[in-house]
Design a protein around this motif. Structure first.
Motif, PDB file in Angstrom:
ATOM      1  N   GLU A   1      -1.259 -13.385  17.835  1.00 29.52           N
ATOM      2  CA  GLU A   1      -2.386 -12.460  17.695  1.00 29.52           C
ATOM      3  C   GLU A   1      -2.228 -11.648  16.423  1.00 29.52           C
ATOM      4  OE1 GLU A   1      -2.192 -10.112  21.242  1.00 29.52           O
ATOM      5  OE2 GLU A   1      -2.834 -11.753  22.520  1.00 29.52           O
ATOM      6  N   ARG A   2      -3.330 -11.449  15.731  1.00 25.97           N
ATOM      7  CA  ARG A   2      -3.347 -10.659  14.505  1.00 25.97           C
ATOM      8  C   ARG A   2      -4.515  -9.687  14.591  1.00 25.97           C
ATOM      9  NH1 ARG A   2      -0.404 -13.802  10.541  1.00 25.97           N
ATOM     10  NH2 ARG A   2       0.408 -15.605  11.652  1.00 25.97           N
ATOM     11  N   VAL A   3      -4.203  -8.408  14.522  1.00 21.98           N
ATOM     12  CA  VAL A   3      -5.246  -7.388  14.567  1.00 21.98           C
ATOM     13  C   VAL A   3      -4.963  -6.337  13.503  1.00 21.98           C
ATOM     14  CG1 VAL A   3      -5.739  -7.698  17.025  1.00 21.98           C
ATOM     15  CG2 VAL A   3      -4.066  -6.003  16.326  1.00 21.98           C
ATOM     16  N   LYS A   4      -6.015  -5.673  13.078  1.00 19.78           N
ATOM     17  CA  LYS A   4      -5.886  -4.515  12.202  1.00 19.78           C
ATOM     18  C   LYS A   4      -6.206  -3.292  13.040  1.00 19.78           C
ATOM     19  CE  LYS A   4      -6.826  -6.962   7.981  1.00 19.78           C
ATOM     20  NZ  LYS A   4      -7.742  -7.188   6.874  1.00 19.78           N
ATOM     21  N   ASP A   5      -5.307  -2.300  12.978  1.00 23.66           N
ATOM     22  CA  ASP A   5      -5.481  -1.107  13.793  1.00 23.66           C
ATOM     23  C   ASP A   5      -4.904   0.093  13.071  1.00 23.66           C
ATOM     24  OD1 ASP A   5      -6.073   0.484  16.079  1.00 23.66           O
ATOM     25  OD2 ASP A   5      -4.020   0.228  16.803  1.00 23.66           O
ATOM     26  N   ASN A   6      -5.732   1.105  12.831  1.00 19.46           N
ATOM     27  CA  ASN A   6      -5.290   2.384  12.294  1.00 19.46           C
ATOM     28  C   ASN A   6      -4.472   2.230  11.016  1.00 19.46           C
ATOM     29  OD1 ASN A   6      -5.251   5.168  12.376  1.00 19.46           O
ATOM     30  ND2 ASN A   6      -3.373   5.248  13.578  1.00 19.46           N
ATOM     31  N   GLY A   7      -4.929   1.385  10.103  1.00 22.49           N
ATOM     32  CA  GLY A   7      -4.250   1.204   8.827  1.00 22.49           C
ATOM     33  C   GLY A   7      -3.087   0.228   8.850  1.00 22.49           C
ATOM     34  N   PHE A   8      -2.913  -0.499   9.944  1.00 18.42           N
ATOM     35  CA  PHE A   8      -1.823  -1.461  10.059  1.00 18.42           C
ATOM     36  C   PHE A   8      -2.368  -2.861  10.342  1.00 18.42           C
ATOM     37  CE2 PHE A   8       0.381   2.444  11.127  1.00 18.42           C
ATOM     38  CZ  PHE A   8       1.605   2.286  10.491  1.00 18.42           C
TER      39      PHE A   8
ATOM     40  N   ALA B   1       0.808  -1.209   0.000  1.00 21.52           N
ATOM     41  CA  ALA B   1       0.000   0.000   0.000  1.00 21.52           C
ATOM     42  C   ALA B   1       0.839   1.256   0.000  1.00 21.52           C
ATOM     43  CB  ALA B   1      -0.942   0.001   1.205  1.00 21.52           C
ATOM     44  N   ALA B   2       1.900   1.279   0.745  1.00 23.39           N
ATOM     45  CA  ALA B   2       2.653   2.520   0.878  1.00 23.39           C
ATOM     46  C   ALA B   2       4.138   2.343   0.618  1.00 23.39           C
ATOM     47  CB  ALA B   2       2.444   3.087   2.281  1.00 23.39           C
ATOM     48  N   SER B   3       4.582   1.134   0.276  1.00 27.16           N
ATOM     49  CA  SER B   3       5.992   0.847   0.043  1.00 27.16           C
ATOM     50  C   SER B   3       6.860   1.310   1.203  1.00 27.16           C
ATOM     51  CB  SER B   3       6.451   1.471  -1.269  1.00 27.16           C
ATOM     52  OG  SER B   3       5.785   0.869  -2.336  1.00 27.16           O
ATOM     53  N   THR B   4       6.377   1.158   2.409  1.00 30.38           N
ATOM     54  CA  THR B   4       7.172   1.468   3.588  1.00 30.38           C
ATOM     55  C   THR B   4       7.583   0.170   4.242  1.00 30.38           C
ATOM     56  OG1 THR B   4       5.181   1.631   4.928  1.00 30.38           O
ATOM     57  CG2 THR B   4       6.052   3.697   4.056  1.00 30.38           C
ATOM     58  N   PRO B   5       8.734   0.160   4.913  1.00 28.43           N
ATOM     59  CA  PRO B   5       9.196  -1.086   5.521  1.00 28.43           C
ATOM     60  C   PRO B   5       8.232  -1.596   6.588  1.00 28.43           C
ATOM     61  CG  PRO B   5      10.929   0.571   5.516  1.00 28.43           C
ATOM     62  CD  PRO B   5       9.664   1.250   5.082  1.00 28.43           C
ATOM     63  N   VAL B   6       8.265  -2.892   6.759  1.00 24.12           N
ATOM     64  CA  VAL B   6       7.553  -3.512   7.864  1.00 24.12           C
ATOM     65  C   VAL B   6       8.342  -3.174   9.122  1.00 24.12           C
ATOM     66  CG1 VAL B   6       6.901  -5.711   8.900  1.00 24.12           C
ATOM     67  CG2 VAL B   6       6.681  -5.379   6.434  1.00 24.12           C
TER      68      VAL B   6
ATOM     69  N   ASP C   1       7.597 -12.241  26.063  1.00 28.08           N
ATOM     70  CA  ASP C   1       8.705 -12.151  25.115  1.00 28.08           C
ATOM     71  C   ASP C   1       8.059 -12.248  23.744  1.00 28.08           C
ATOM     72  OD1 ASP C   1      11.090 -12.148  23.763  1.00 28.08           O
ATOM     73  OD2 ASP C   1      11.733 -14.123  24.461  1.00 28.08           O
ATOM     74  N   LEU C   2       7.997 -11.124  23.034  1.00 26.18           N
ATOM     75  CA  LEU C   2       7.187 -11.044  21.825  1.00 26.18           C
ATOM     76  C   LEU C   2       7.947 -10.417  20.660  1.00 26.18           C
ATOM     77  CD1 LEU C   2       3.967  -9.577  23.484  1.00 26.18           C
ATOM     78  CD2 LEU C   2       4.416 -11.978  22.937  1.00 26.18           C
ATOM     79  N   GLU C   3       7.613 -10.876  19.462  1.00 23.23           N
ATOM     80  CA  GLU C   3       8.011 -10.185  18.244  1.00 23.23           C
ATOM     81  C   GLU C   3       6.751  -9.530  17.699  1.00 23.23           C
ATOM     82  OE1 GLU C   3      10.699 -11.642  14.838  1.00 23.23           O
ATOM     83  OE2 GLU C   3       8.643 -11.929  14.099  1.00 23.23           O
ATOM     84  N   VAL C   4       6.828  -8.237  17.428  1.00 24.53           N
ATOM     85  CA  VAL C   4       5.678  -7.486  16.941  1.00 24.53           C
ATOM     86  C   VAL C   4       5.998  -6.977  15.539  1.00 24.53           C
ATOM     87  CG1 VAL C   4       4.141  -5.535  17.344  1.00 24.53           C
ATOM     88  CG2 VAL C   4       5.081  -6.799  19.292  1.00 24.53           C
ATOM     89  N   ARG C   5       5.199  -7.416  14.566  1.00 24.39           N
ATOM     90  CA  ARG C   5       5.347  -6.956  13.178  1.00 24.39           C
ATOM     91  C   ARG C   5       4.186  -6.025  12.871  1.00 24.39           C
ATOM     92  NH1 ARG C   5       8.565  -9.462   9.647  1.00 24.39           N
ATOM     93  NH2 ARG C   5       9.846 -11.119  10.511  1.00 24.39           N
ATOM     94  N   LYS C   6       4.538  -4.834  12.399  1.00 24.93           N
ATOM     95  CA  LYS C   6       3.538  -3.826  12.083  1.00 24.93           C
ATOM     96  C   LYS C   6       3.649  -3.517  10.597  1.00 24.93           C
ATOM     97  CE  LYS C   6       1.949   0.522  14.073  1.00 24.93           C
ATOM     98  NZ  LYS C   6       2.254   1.578  15.023  1.00 24.93           N
ATOM     99  N   ILE C   7       2.614  -3.878   9.832  1.00 29.40           N
ATOM    100  CA  ILE C   7       2.635  -3.767   8.384  1.00 29.40           C
ATOM    101  C   ILE C   7       1.587  -2.750   7.959  1.00 29.40           C
ATOM    102  CG2 ILE C   7       2.362  -5.032   6.218  1.00 29.40           C
ATOM    103  CD1 ILE C   7       2.774  -7.609   8.050  1.00 29.40           C
ATOM    104  N   ARG C   8       2.013  -1.698   7.254  1.00 30.56           N
ATOM    105  CA  ARG C   8       1.059  -0.675   6.784  1.00 30.56           C
ATOM    106  C   ARG C   8       0.189  -1.260   5.685  1.00 30.56           C
ATOM    107  NH1 ARG C   8      -0.309   3.903   7.773  1.00 30.56           N
ATOM    108  NH2 ARG C   8       1.537   4.526   8.903  1.00 30.56           N
ATOM    109  N   LEU C   9      -1.110  -1.149   5.854  1.00 26.78           N
ATOM    110  CA  LEU C   9      -2.060  -1.621   4.854  1.00 26.78           C
ATOM    111  C   LEU C   9      -2.544  -0.482   3.970  1.00 26.78           C
ATOM    112  CD1 LEU C   9      -4.194  -3.979   7.122  1.00 26.78           C
ATOM    113  CD2 LEU C   9      -2.341  -4.612   5.543  1.00 26.78           C
ATOM    114  N   TYR C  10      -2.759   0.681   4.581  1.00 30.39           N
ATOM    115  CA  TYR C  10      -3.257   1.834   3.817  1.00 30.39           C
ATOM    116  C   TYR C  10      -3.080   3.092   4.642  1.00 30.39           C
ATOM    117  CZ  TYR C  10      -7.227   1.019   6.894  1.00 30.39           C
ATOM    118  OH  TYR C  10      -7.998   0.823   8.002  1.00 30.39           O
TER     119      TYR C  10
END
Length: 191
Positions: free
Chosen positions: A137-144, A42-47, A179-188
């Motif tokens: 856990e997988r959630v969509k929040d504020n375009g991510f 969507a935005a070509s920004t890094p994860v 102990d968590l890895e959090v990946r935040k991926i821009r959708l829009y």
């Protein structure tokens, strides 16, 4: 950087479907320095990937007949906070402190914070029980799209609350280390 047809083809071949989101990664040889990027379409920004560990203790004690609510939150990435509420919350007897590091150090907790004109102290031990619970856990929040994976470990907390010349043991639920890895991926949207 100029994108040649060969580079565009290499990029197109590296597109993969991961967890319901399309991610693209490209690494190619050229006279330019090698780079590797994982980007959202969507935005070509890094994860954004962070590794977060810390503790959460939420509980209470009844000290000299007065309830004390306790919320301790530690996060290696975002810092730590401790809040206590003594008696009725409407009486505004609240203590709060933030710091960059953890409050629990090598299994020991010893923190004193002001509550109005008085001091409140939490002291004791907090240790892991070895009981690990997986987190996915997988959630969509504020375009991510936010994907969180790792573990929660149940904690055993033996903590005493000292306030106004009285002491009492605290009860915590939940009491976990994470102990968590959090990946935040821009959708829009946005940047």
């Amino acid at each position: 950087m100029h994108t040649t047809p060969a580079r565009r083809a290499a990029l197109a071949l590296s597109v993969a479907l991961v967890g319901g989101s399309v991610l693209a990664g490209a690494a190619y040889a050229s006279d330019e320095p090698a780079t590797s990027t994982t980007a959202s379409p969507a935005a070509s920004t890094p994860v954004q990937v962070t590794r977060e560990h810390g503790s959460i203790l939420e509980g209470y004690a009844v000290v000299g007949g007065t309830p004390v609510l306790i919320t301790l939150y530690e996060n290696s990435t975002h810092g730590s906070s401790l809040q206590v509420v003594v008696g009725d919350p409407e009486e505004d007897r609240i203590g709060y402190v933030e710091q960059a590091g953890a409050f629990i150090v090598e299994g020991n907790l010893d923190v004193t914070l002001p509550v109005g004109e008085e001091q409140l102290r939490l002291r004791g031990t907090v240790t892991g029980t070895g009981q690990l619970d997986p987190v996915d856990e997988r959630v969509k929040d504020n375009g991510f799209q936010i994907i969180t994976s790792g573990t929660h470990e149940q904690l055993a907390a033996q903590v005493t609350v000292d306030h106004a010349g009285e002491s009492a043991g605290a009860t915590f639920a939940p009491a976990i280390a994470y102990d968590l890895e959090v990946r935040k991926i821009r959708l829009y949207g946005g940047r």
